[in-house]
Design a protein around this motif. Structure first.
Motif, PDB file in Angstrom:
ATOM      1  N   LEU A  45      -1.519 -47.834 -13.340  1.00  0.00           N
ATOM      2  CA  LEU A  45      -1.701 -46.396 -13.172  1.00  0.00           C
ATOM      3  C   LEU A  45      -0.328 -45.761 -13.001  1.00  0.00           C
ATOM      4  CD1 LEU A  45      -3.601 -43.950 -12.761  1.00  0.00           C
ATOM      5  CD2 LEU A  45      -3.634 -44.509 -10.323  1.00  0.00           C
ATOM      6  N   VAL A  46       0.007 -44.828 -13.880  1.00  0.00           N
ATOM      7  CA  VAL A  46       1.304 -44.146 -13.833  1.00  0.00           C
ATOM      8  C   VAL A  46       1.059 -42.712 -13.394  1.00  0.00           C
ATOM      9  CG1 VAL A  46       3.437 -43.656 -15.067  1.00  0.00           C
ATOM     10  CG2 VAL A  46       2.004 -45.572 -15.783  1.00  0.00           C
ATOM     11  N   GLU A  47       1.540 -42.362 -12.217  1.00  0.00           N
ATOM     12  CA  GLU A  47       1.269 -41.044 -11.645  1.00  0.00           C
ATOM     13  C   GLU A  47       2.566 -40.291 -11.411  1.00  0.00           C
ATOM     14  OE1 GLU A  47      -1.687 -40.006  -8.213  1.00  0.00           O
ATOM     15  OE2 GLU A  47       0.308 -40.198  -7.321  1.00  0.00           O
ATOM     16  N   LYS A  54       5.571 -40.435 -18.473  1.00  0.00           N
ATOM     17  CA  LYS A  54       4.416 -41.291 -18.184  1.00  0.00           C
ATOM     18  C   LYS A  54       3.805 -41.844 -19.471  1.00  0.00           C
ATOM     19  CE  LYS A  54       1.957 -38.200 -16.039  1.00  0.00           C
ATOM     20  NZ  LYS A  54       2.826 -37.036 -16.285  1.00  0.00           N
ATOM     21  N   THR A  55       3.496 -40.944 -20.405  1.00  0.00           N
ATOM     22  CA  THR A  55       2.884 -41.364 -21.664  1.00  0.00           C
ATOM     23  C   THR A  55       3.867 -42.174 -22.501  1.00  0.00           C
ATOM     24  OG1 THR A  55       1.516 -39.365 -21.604  1.00  0.00           O
ATOM     25  CG2 THR A  55       1.620 -40.557 -23.690  1.00  0.00           C
ATOM     26  N   SER A  56       5.131 -41.838 -22.427  1.00  0.00           N
ATOM     27  CA  SER A  56       6.141 -42.584 -23.187  1.00  0.00           C
ATOM     28  C   SER A  56       6.217 -44.031 -22.728  1.00  0.00           C
ATOM     29  CB  SER A  56       7.517 -41.911 -23.038  1.00  0.00           C
ATOM     30  OG  SER A  56       7.525 -40.626 -23.620  1.00  0.00           O
ATOM     31  N   LEU A  57       6.121 -44.262 -21.412  1.00  0.00           N
ATOM     32  CA  LEU A  57       6.111 -45.628 -20.889  1.00  0.00           C
ATOM     33  C   LEU A  57       4.909 -46.395 -21.436  1.00  0.00           C
ATOM     34  CD1 LEU A  57       6.888 -47.941 -18.934  1.00  0.00           C
ATOM     35  CD2 LEU A  57       5.591 -46.724 -17.156  1.00  0.00           C
ATOM     36  N   ALA A  58       3.745 -45.769 -21.372  1.00  0.00           N
ATOM     37  CA  ALA A  58       2.526 -46.427 -21.845  1.00  0.00           C
ATOM     38  C   ALA A  58       2.608 -46.732 -23.338  1.00  0.00           C
ATOM     39  CB  ALA A  58       1.315 -45.544 -21.542  1.00  0.00           C
ATOM     40  N   MET A 147      -5.883 -54.601 -21.222  1.00  0.00           N
ATOM     41  CA  MET A 147      -5.100 -53.874 -20.219  1.00  0.00           C
ATOM     42  C   MET A 147      -5.281 -52.370 -20.409  1.00  0.00           C
ATOM     43  SD  MET A 147      -0.965 -53.933 -19.529  1.00  0.00           S
ATOM     44  CE  MET A 147      -0.232 -53.128 -18.085  1.00  0.00           C
ATOM     45  N   VAL A 148      -5.553 -51.688 -19.305  1.00  0.00           N
ATOM     46  CA  VAL A 148      -5.615 -50.227 -19.308  1.00  0.00           C
ATOM     47  C   VAL A 148      -4.333 -49.694 -18.686  1.00  0.00           C
ATOM     48  CG1 VAL A 148      -6.803 -48.191 -18.408  1.00  0.00           C
ATOM     49  CG2 VAL A 148      -8.132 -50.167 -19.179  1.00  0.00           C
ATOM     50  N   ILE A 149      -3.658 -48.827 -19.419  1.00  0.00           N
ATOM     51  CA  ILE A 149      -2.479 -48.137 -18.896  1.00  0.00           C
ATOM     52  C   ILE A 149      -2.843 -46.662 -18.838  1.00  0.00           C
ATOM     53  CG2 ILE A 149      -0.004 -47.750 -19.119  1.00  0.00           C
ATOM     54  CD1 ILE A 149       0.073 -50.046 -21.129  1.00  0.00           C
ATOM     55  N   ALA A 150      -3.085 -46.162 -17.641  1.00  0.00           N
ATOM     56  CA  ALA A 150      -3.549 -44.786 -17.473  1.00  0.00           C
ATOM     57  C   ALA A 150      -2.464 -43.928 -16.844  1.00  0.00           C
ATOM     58  CB  ALA A 150      -4.805 -44.749 -16.616  1.00  0.00           C
ATOM     59  N   THR A 151      -2.379 -42.694 -17.282  1.00  0.00           N
ATOM     60  CA  THR A 151      -1.455 -41.743 -16.671  1.00  0.00           C
ATOM     61  C   THR A 151      -2.268 -40.665 -15.981  1.00  0.00           C
ATOM     62  OG1 THR A 151      -1.282 -40.187 -18.550  1.00  0.00           O
ATOM     63  CG2 THR A 151       0.120 -42.147 -18.599  1.00  0.00           C
ATOM     64  N   GLN A 152      -1.702 -40.121 -14.919  1.00  0.00           N
ATOM     65  CA  GLN A 152      -2.369 -38.993 -14.265  1.00  0.00           C
ATOM     66  C   GLN A 152      -1.330 -38.102 -13.608  1.00  0.00           C
ATOM     67  OE1 GLN A 152      -5.037 -39.831 -11.043  1.00  0.00           O
ATOM     68  NE2 GLN A 152      -3.478 -40.691  -9.716  1.00  0.00           N
ATOM     69  N   ASN A 153      -1.658 -36.812 -13.560  1.00  0.00           N
ATOM     70  CA  ASN A 153      -0.845 -35.850 -12.837  1.00  0.00           C
ATOM     71  C   ASN A 153      -1.279 -35.829 -11.378  1.00  0.00           C
ATOM     72  OD1 ASN A 153       0.593 -34.971 -15.155  1.00  0.00           O
ATOM     73  ND2 ASN A 153      -1.132 -33.682 -15.746  1.00  0.00           N
ATOM     74  N   PRO A 154      -0.403 -35.393 -10.472  1.00  0.00           N
ATOM     75  CA  PRO A 154      -0.796 -35.312  -9.061  1.00  0.00           C
ATOM     76  C   PRO A 154      -2.036 -34.448  -8.893  1.00  0.00           C
ATOM     77  CG  PRO A 154       1.572 -35.013  -9.297  1.00  0.00           C
ATOM     78  CD  PRO A 154       1.008 -35.008 -10.684  1.00  0.00           C
ATOM     79  N   VAL A 155      -2.853 -34.770  -7.888  1.00  0.00           N
ATOM     80  CA  VAL A 155      -4.137 -34.071  -7.726  1.00  0.00           C
ATOM     81  C   VAL A 155      -3.963 -32.602  -7.387  1.00  0.00           C
ATOM     82  CG1 VAL A 155      -5.392 -36.152  -7.079  1.00  0.00           C
ATOM     83  CG2 VAL A 155      -4.252 -34.813  -5.309  1.00  0.00           C
ATOM     84  N   GLU A 156      -2.763 -32.206  -6.976  1.00  0.00           N
ATOM     85  CA  GLU A 156      -2.547 -30.791  -6.681  1.00  0.00           C
ATOM     86  C   GLU A 156      -2.421 -29.956  -7.947  1.00  0.00           C
ATOM     87  OE1 GLU A 156      -0.773 -33.244  -5.374  1.00  0.00           O
ATOM     88  OE2 GLU A 156      -1.385 -33.228  -3.267  1.00  0.00           O
TER      89      GLU A 156
END
Length: 322
Positions: A45-47, A54-58, A147-156
């Protein structure tokens, strides 16, 4: 694990690292955790905030391996069947046939996973834990490695949902990329402004090699004392007054698997406590739910894990002894 296995692992991981660092400049620790997660056959999980890579890493990790890769752009209107697949009636055969969704791939890149509803996010639960998908009472096995490589933005951030605890717990590790320093950012501008760096990225390994490496990492020796140390660390997170929900037994398993992968990357055939320390924060922090008082005191989950690492006694016995 034999010497030849370690040599192959180092050669392949070095090539993958070089590939990723052509895209993500100046973040060696992030790349290391990505490789640890890959070798531990886990999920990453890349946050972080938008625009830090983030997406570039994945994508760079996925393109470095010659295997099946799919990408899912999570949006509020995405349905669970858009992830797992759906059974469609075939008029010619007079029956239903299953059309596999994008989750049927070796590496699944889930972009902005927390923009989808919790119902859609939960479509990944069975996939990530059991390596299978059940649709209309029929179970379909996923190919390995998976393998799942997921990105997410902070919940705020606007338009995001909090990942359910069960979903977060299935990610082996979480990393935050952070902003690059000025030197790395300048190097990125010089490298990326003239052309697309992904155009020159070619696979340096394949699924068969990756399966062999994962199997070799599983043979890395971990002594009883170090295993007990991992159990003590995770157990300590459940007794702290500032923690409302501590790390689960699944966290203990993932901590040990990640420590084995870290030891392999370090060139050792056995795990030492330093390997546990090297992966503890990325493996444990996203699984902890802190109390309101801890948040008010501006105490982070990473601070909590660091305090646990300082409090729990480190085993002194020879970690290579069986």
């Amino acid at each position: 694990m034999g010497v030849s296995d370690l040599d192959e692992l180092h050669s392949v991981t070095r090539d993958i690292t070089n590939n990723i660092e052509r895209i993500l400049v100046g973040k060696p620790d992030v790349v290391r955790i990505a490789l640890v997660t890959l070798l531990a056959q886990g999920h990453l999980l890349v946050e972080d905030v938008p625009g830090v890579g983030k997406t570039s890493l994945a994508k760079a990790l996925a393109r470095s391996i010659d295997c099946t890769v799919s990408r899912i752009q999570f949006t509020p209107d995405l349905l669970p069947s858009d992830v797992t697949g759906v059974s469609i009636y075939n008029r010619e055969s007079g029956g239903f046939e299953f059309r596999a969704g994008p989750v049927f791939a070796n590496i699944v890149v889930g972009d902005e996973i927390n923009r989808a509803s919790p119902k859609t996010q939960s479509a990944l639960l069975e996939c990530m834990e059991e390596g299978q998908v059940t649709v209309d009472r029929t179970t379909y096995q996923l190919d390995t490695p998976f393998m799942v490589i997921a990105t997410q933005n902070p919940v705020e951030m606007e338009g995001t949902y909090i990942l359910p605890e069960a979903q977060r717990d299935r990610f082996t590790a979480r990393v935050s990329i952070g902003y690059p320093d000025q030197t790395a950012e300048l190097a990125m501008v010089d490298e990326h402004s003239g052309h697309d760096p992904f155009a020159d990225l070619t696979p340096v390994s394949n699924a068969a090699t990756l399966r062999r490496m994962i199997q070799a990492v599983r043979t890395i020796h971990i002594s009883r004392e170090v295993r007990q140390y991992a159990v003590d660390l995770v157990g300590a997170t459940r007794t702290l007054s500032e923690v409302r929900l501590g790390a689960s037994p699944r966290a203990t398993l993932q901590l040990v698997r990640s420590a084995r992968a870290q030891a392999a990357l370090a060139g050792r055939e056995y795990v030492i406590p330093d390997d546990i320390h090297a992966v503890a924060i990325p493996v444990l922090t996203h699984r902890l739910v802190l109390t309101t008082e801890a948040h008010a005191a501006r105490r982070s989950a990473a601070d909590t894990v660091r305090s646990v690492l300082q409090r729990v006694p480190v085993p002194r016995a020879n970690p290579s002894r069986r």
